[in-house]
Each structure stands twice: as C-alpha cells, then as structure tokens.
Design an enzyme around this catalytic site. Sequence first.
Site, PDB file in Angstrom:
ATOM      1  N   SER A   1      -4.776  -0.058  14.200  1.00 60.53           N
ATOM      2  CA  SER A   1      -5.595   1.148  14.315  1.00 60.53           C
ATOM      3  C   SER A   1      -6.086   1.301  15.740  1.00 60.53           C
ATOM      4  O   SER A   1      -6.309   0.304  16.449  1.00 60.53           O
ATOM      5  CB  SER A   1      -6.808   1.076  13.385  1.00 60.53           C
ATOM      6  OG  SER A   1      -7.678   2.167  13.640  1.00 60.53           O
TER       7      SER A   1
ATOM      8  N   ALA B   1     -11.230  -6.358  12.698  1.00 56.34           N
ATOM      9  CA  ALA B   1     -10.121  -6.812  11.855  1.00 56.34           C
ATOM     10  C   ALA B   1      -8.785  -6.285  12.386  1.00 56.34           C
ATOM     11  O   ALA B   1      -7.784  -7.019  12.431  1.00 56.34           O
ATOM     12  CB  ALA B   1     -10.345  -6.355  10.414  1.00 56.34           C
ATOM     13  N   LYS B   2      -8.752  -5.032  12.807  1.00 50.79           N
ATOM     14  CA  LYS B   2      -7.483  -4.483  13.323  1.00 50.79           C
ATOM     15  C   LYS B   2      -7.126  -5.109  14.675  1.00 50.79           C
ATOM     16  O   LYS B   2      -5.938  -5.252  15.010  1.00 50.79           O
ATOM     17  CB  LYS B   2      -7.563  -2.962  13.419  1.00 50.79           C
ATOM     18  CG  LYS B   2      -7.579  -2.248  12.056  1.00 50.79           C
ATOM     19  CD  LYS B   2      -6.331  -2.536  11.219  1.00 50.79           C
ATOM     20  CE  LYS B   2      -6.162  -1.539  10.073  1.00 50.79           C
ATOM     21  NZ  LYS B   2      -5.042  -1.891   9.176  1.00 50.79           N
TER      22      LYS B   2
ATOM     23  N   GLY C   1      11.663   7.023  -6.393  1.00 48.58           N
ATOM     24  CA  GLY C   1      12.838   6.267  -6.818  1.00 48.58           C
ATOM     25  C   GLY C   1      12.746   4.833  -6.315  1.00 48.58           C
ATOM     26  O   GLY C   1      13.749   4.222  -5.932  1.00 48.58           O
TER      27      GLY C   1
ATOM     28  N   TYR D   1     -14.263  -3.178  10.999  1.00 50.35           N
ATOM     29  CA  TYR D   1     -12.906  -2.637  10.808  1.00 50.35           C
ATOM     30  C   TYR D   1     -12.114  -2.769  12.111  1.00 50.35           C
ATOM     31  O   TYR D   1     -10.969  -3.236  12.117  1.00 50.35           O
ATOM     32  CB  TYR D   1     -12.977  -1.180  10.345  1.00 50.35           C
ATOM     33  CG  TYR D   1     -11.630  -0.502  10.238  1.00 50.35           C
ATOM     34  CD1 TYR D   1     -10.689  -0.938   9.305  1.00 50.35           C
ATOM     35  CD2 TYR D   1     -11.295   0.577  11.063  1.00 50.35           C
ATOM     36  CE1 TYR D   1      -9.445  -0.323   9.196  1.00 50.35           C
ATOM     37  CE2 TYR D   1     -10.060   1.203  10.958  1.00 50.35           C
ATOM     38  CZ  TYR D   1      -9.145   0.749  10.033  1.00 50.35           C
ATOM     39  OH  TYR D   1      -7.918   1.356   9.932  1.00 50.35           O
TER      40      TYR D   1
ATOM     41  N   ASN E   1       1.314  -2.308   5.382  1.00 50.63           N
ATOM     42  CA  ASN E   1       0.516  -1.089   5.542  1.00 50.63           C
ATOM     43  C   ASN E   1      -0.820  -1.170   4.809  1.00 50.63           C
ATOM     44  O   ASN E   1      -1.776  -0.488   5.168  1.00 50.63           O
ATOM     45  CB  ASN E   1       1.352   0.093   5.040  1.00 50.63           C
ATOM     46  CG  ASN E   1       0.506   1.309   4.728  1.00 50.63           C
ATOM     47  OD1 ASN E   1       0.159   2.073   5.628  1.00 50.63           O
ATOM     48  ND2 ASN E   1       0.150   1.498   3.468  1.00 50.63           N
TER      49      ASN E   1
ATOM     50  N   GLY F   1       0.824  -1.211   0.000  1.00 47.21           N
ATOM     51  CA  GLY F   1       0.000   0.000   0.000  1.00 47.21           C
ATOM     52  C   GLY F   1       0.855   1.256   0.000  1.00 47.21           C
ATOM     53  O   GLY F   1       0.444   2.298   0.515  1.00 47.21           O
TER      54      GLY F   1
HETATM   55  N1  NAP Z   1      -5.907   7.369   7.814  1.00 45.89           N
HETATM   56  C1  NAP Z   1      -6.291   6.995   9.020  1.00 45.89           C
HETATM   57  O1  NAP Z   1      -6.953   7.776   9.749  1.00 45.89           O
HETATM   58  C2  NAP Z   1      -5.908   5.624   9.563  1.00 45.89           C
HETATM   59  C3  NAP Z   1      -6.128   5.388  10.926  1.00 45.89           C
HETATM   60  C4  NAP Z   1      -5.781   4.153  11.460  1.00 45.89           C
HETATM   61  C5  NAP Z   1      -5.204   3.182  10.669  1.00 45.89           C
HETATM   62  N2  NAP Z   1      -5.002   3.429   9.351  1.00 45.89           N
HETATM   63  C6  NAP Z   1      -4.401   2.344   8.554  1.00 45.89           C
HETATM   64  O2  NAP Z   1      -3.258   2.823   7.888  1.00 45.89           O
HETATM   65  C7  NAP Z   1      -3.035   2.072   6.690  1.00 45.89           C
HETATM   66  C8  NAP Z   1      -2.834   3.030   5.515  1.00 45.89           C
HETATM   67  O3  NAP Z   1      -4.043   3.747   5.296  1.00 45.89           O
HETATM   68  P1  NAP Z   1      -4.089   5.228   4.693  1.00 45.89           P
HETATM   69  O4  NAP Z   1      -4.755   6.082   5.683  1.00 45.89           O
HETATM   70  O5  NAP Z   1      -2.780   5.627   4.159  1.00 45.89           O
HETATM   71  O6  NAP Z   1      -5.150   5.023   3.510  1.00 45.89           O
HETATM   72  P2  NAP Z   1      -4.948   4.857   1.936  1.00 45.89           P
HETATM   73  O7  NAP Z   1      -4.375   6.105   1.368  1.00 45.89           O
HETATM   74  O8  NAP Z   1      -6.275   4.389   1.437  1.00 45.89           O
HETATM   75  O9  NAP Z   1      -3.866   3.702   1.798  1.00 45.89           O
HETATM   76  C9  NAP Z   1      -4.161   2.333   1.737  1.00 45.89           C
HETATM   77  C10 NAP Z   1      -3.245   1.718   0.693  1.00 45.89           C
HETATM   78  O10 NAP Z   1      -3.382   0.303   0.736  1.00 45.89           O
HETATM   79  C11 NAP Z   1      -3.548  -0.196  -0.573  1.00 45.89           C
HETATM   80  N3  NAP Z   1      -4.382  -1.387  -0.467  1.00 45.89           N
HETATM   81  C12 NAP Z   1      -5.594  -1.482   0.114  1.00 45.89           C
HETATM   82  N4  NAP Z   1      -6.082  -2.731  -0.006  1.00 45.89           N
HETATM   83  C13 NAP Z   1      -5.140  -3.438  -0.697  1.00 45.89           C
HETATM   84  C14 NAP Z   1      -5.067  -4.778  -1.167  1.00 45.89           C
HETATM   85  N5  NAP Z   1      -6.071  -5.649  -0.982  1.00 45.89           N
HETATM   86  N6  NAP Z   1      -3.961  -5.163  -1.832  1.00 45.89           N
HETATM   87  C15 NAP Z   1      -2.944  -4.283  -2.062  1.00 45.89           C
HETATM   88  N7  NAP Z   1      -2.969  -3.016  -1.653  1.00 45.89           N
HETATM   89  C16 NAP Z   1      -4.061  -2.595  -0.984  1.00 45.89           C
HETATM   90  C17 NAP Z   1      -4.197   0.937  -1.367  1.00 45.89           C
HETATM   91  O11 NAP Z   1      -3.869   0.913  -2.761  1.00 45.89           O
HETATM   92  P3  NAP Z   1      -4.833   0.233  -3.843  1.00 45.89           P
HETATM   93  O12 NAP Z   1      -6.220   0.734  -3.562  1.00 45.89           O
HETATM   94  O13 NAP Z   1      -4.288   0.697  -5.142  1.00 45.89           O
HETATM   95  O14 NAP Z   1      -4.702  -1.232  -3.646  1.00 45.89           O
HETATM   96  C18 NAP Z   1      -3.584   2.174  -0.717  1.00 45.89           C
HETATM   97  O15 NAP Z   1      -2.387   2.551  -1.368  1.00 45.89           O
HETATM   98  C19 NAP Z   1      -4.242   1.147   6.552  1.00 45.89           C
HETATM   99  O16 NAP Z   1      -3.906  -0.137   7.029  1.00 45.89           O
HETATM  100  C20 NAP Z   1      -5.279   1.792   7.457  1.00 45.89           C
HETATM  101  O17 NAP Z   1      -6.227   0.858   7.932  1.00 45.89           O
HETATM  102  C21 NAP Z   1      -5.330   4.618   8.772  1.00 45.89           C
END
Ligand code: NAP
Length: 239
Positions: free
Chosen positions: A133, A146-147, A47, A143, A78, A9
Amino acid sequence: MTREVLVTGGGTGIGYAIAAAFAANGDKVTITGRRESVLTEAAALLGARAVAFDAADHEAVEAALAELPGRVDVLVNNAGGNTDFLRGDSTELATLAAAWTANFRANVFTAALVTAGLRGRIADGGRIVTLGSIAAHTGAGSYGWAKAAVEAWNADLARIVGPRGITANVVAPGLVVDTEFFHGKLTDERRERLIANTMNKREGRPEDIAEAVTFLASAAAGHITGQVLHVNGGAFISS
Ligand SMILES: NC(=O)c1ccc[n+]([C@@H]2O[C@H](COP(=O)([O-])OP(=O)(O)OC[C@H]3O[C@@H](n4cnc5c(N)ncnc54)[C@H](OP(=O)(O)O)[C@@H]3O)[C@@H](O)[C@H]2O)c1
C-alpha cells in the site's frame, strides 16, 4: 501449459479483479478468503475454485494446504486490509496493542503464512505478487507499519526464491474504490483529498491493480524482482 493461479482474498474487490483477469487469460484460478458464501458466489462467476480459510491463522493455513493446488505458478497474496476501520482510534494501551497486532496479522501473517505453506509447490520460474500500500510510505498508523513490513519481507523472499527463477514483487495501490476496504467509512472529503493527491486526478479501480499484477506475473517480467510497483496515479511522490 495452463497456469495454476492462487489469489488470496479473491472473493471481493481488488482480489476479485485479479482473479477475473487471470481467468480471462485461460489460467486455472483458485480464490481464498474467510467467508464461504462470498467465495462460493465469486467462484461461480469466475469459473474458479474456492477454498475458505483464515490466512492469518497458521493452523487454518496448515489445514487448508490439502485443499490448495499441488503446483502453483502464480501466487497473489492479496488478502489484507486496515483493521483499524473496524476498531477506531484509541490511546488505551491494551486496545492499541491489540490494534497493531491485528493489522500485522491481517497484512503480514496472511502473506507470510500462505507463501511459506506453498513455497515448495511454487513452480520454478513462478511468480509471487503481494499487495502492499501507499500507506507503507505515507503513514496510516499500524496499517502503514504492516504494509511497510510486507515490503521488507518481500525483499528477503525475492532473495530466497530467486535462484529458482521465481520472482517476488509488491504492488502498492493508492486509493482504490469499489472494494470493501473502507467498510463504508470513506468520506467524500477524504476521497476528494486522496484524488487531489494524484497526478491524473482520479481514483484507482480494481482493474488498474489487476493489470499491474498480471504484468508482473507474465513471462515478460522475469527480471523484475524484489520491487515495489506503485499503482496510484503518482500520489506516492506528489503527496
Ligand atoms: N482499496 C484500497 O484503497 C487499497 C489501497 C491500498 C492497498 N489495498 C490492499 O489491497 C488488498 C485488497 O483490498 P481491497 O481493497 O480489495 O479490499 P477488500 O474488498 O476488503 O478485500 C480484502 C479481501 O481479503 C480477504 N481477507 C482479509 N483478511 C483475510 C484473512 N485473514 N484470511 C483470508 N482472507 C482475508 C477478504 O475476505 P474475507 O473477509 O471473507 O476473509 C476480502 O476478500 C488488501 O491487501 C489491501 O490492504 C487496498
């Protein structure tokens, strides 16, 4: 020696910031995700190398293994997100079962499959960091479930890889903006409520999470394993 770092990700949001931090450190970085165009663009900026596959699909992970580095010093699981943002709430049982399955696949399968596929390639003394999370403790339905499972999975993983000097930890963010996580559905009211829950009265940024991940991946963190590091401005204990 240059480290080989794999960030699932890594094309957007937190994963991109993590990949950027390792790249800035001179490490060799590979990013993965499902959308080839997003990955190609991000990899050019970083890069880094890009390998596109669905980390929740065991056949896709298996097929991608040949493209992934032969040695991995740092694996950052991630990839993930709250699939309910795309589905909405429902009490219809088939819909509910599909929603819970989707979040489990998106957050647990992605980490467990990629880690299992690469386990034999992770160098002795290597590092595994997985994104959890705050929701594992505060709710958020399937969600959060799962976390929470990611934390349980990580505890076992840390036991399995520990004798080889490999650490496995979870970094658990609270609200982090400037990512695709909320799919444009974060209301001002919710954002303000989440910020109010923090002790430092601010939202998290992808770089806050990247700092924690790079620390856990460093030589200095070699005796920290099986842990959950909360990076949420204290929201975990104040909410
Ligand atoms: N933002 C928040 O507030 C927050 C809070 C707590 C935890 N998190 C966690 O942090 C992590 C990153 O999230 P983010 O906030 O940066 O959101 P994001 O921008 O949506 O990033 C998630 C990334 O994971 C990839 N992804 C999702 N499902 C996938 C799959 N089945 N196979 C391969 N790649 C996959 C997505 O790319 P593609 O769609 O192209 O596959 C995307 O690049 C996640 O695990 C999320 O649960 C985020």
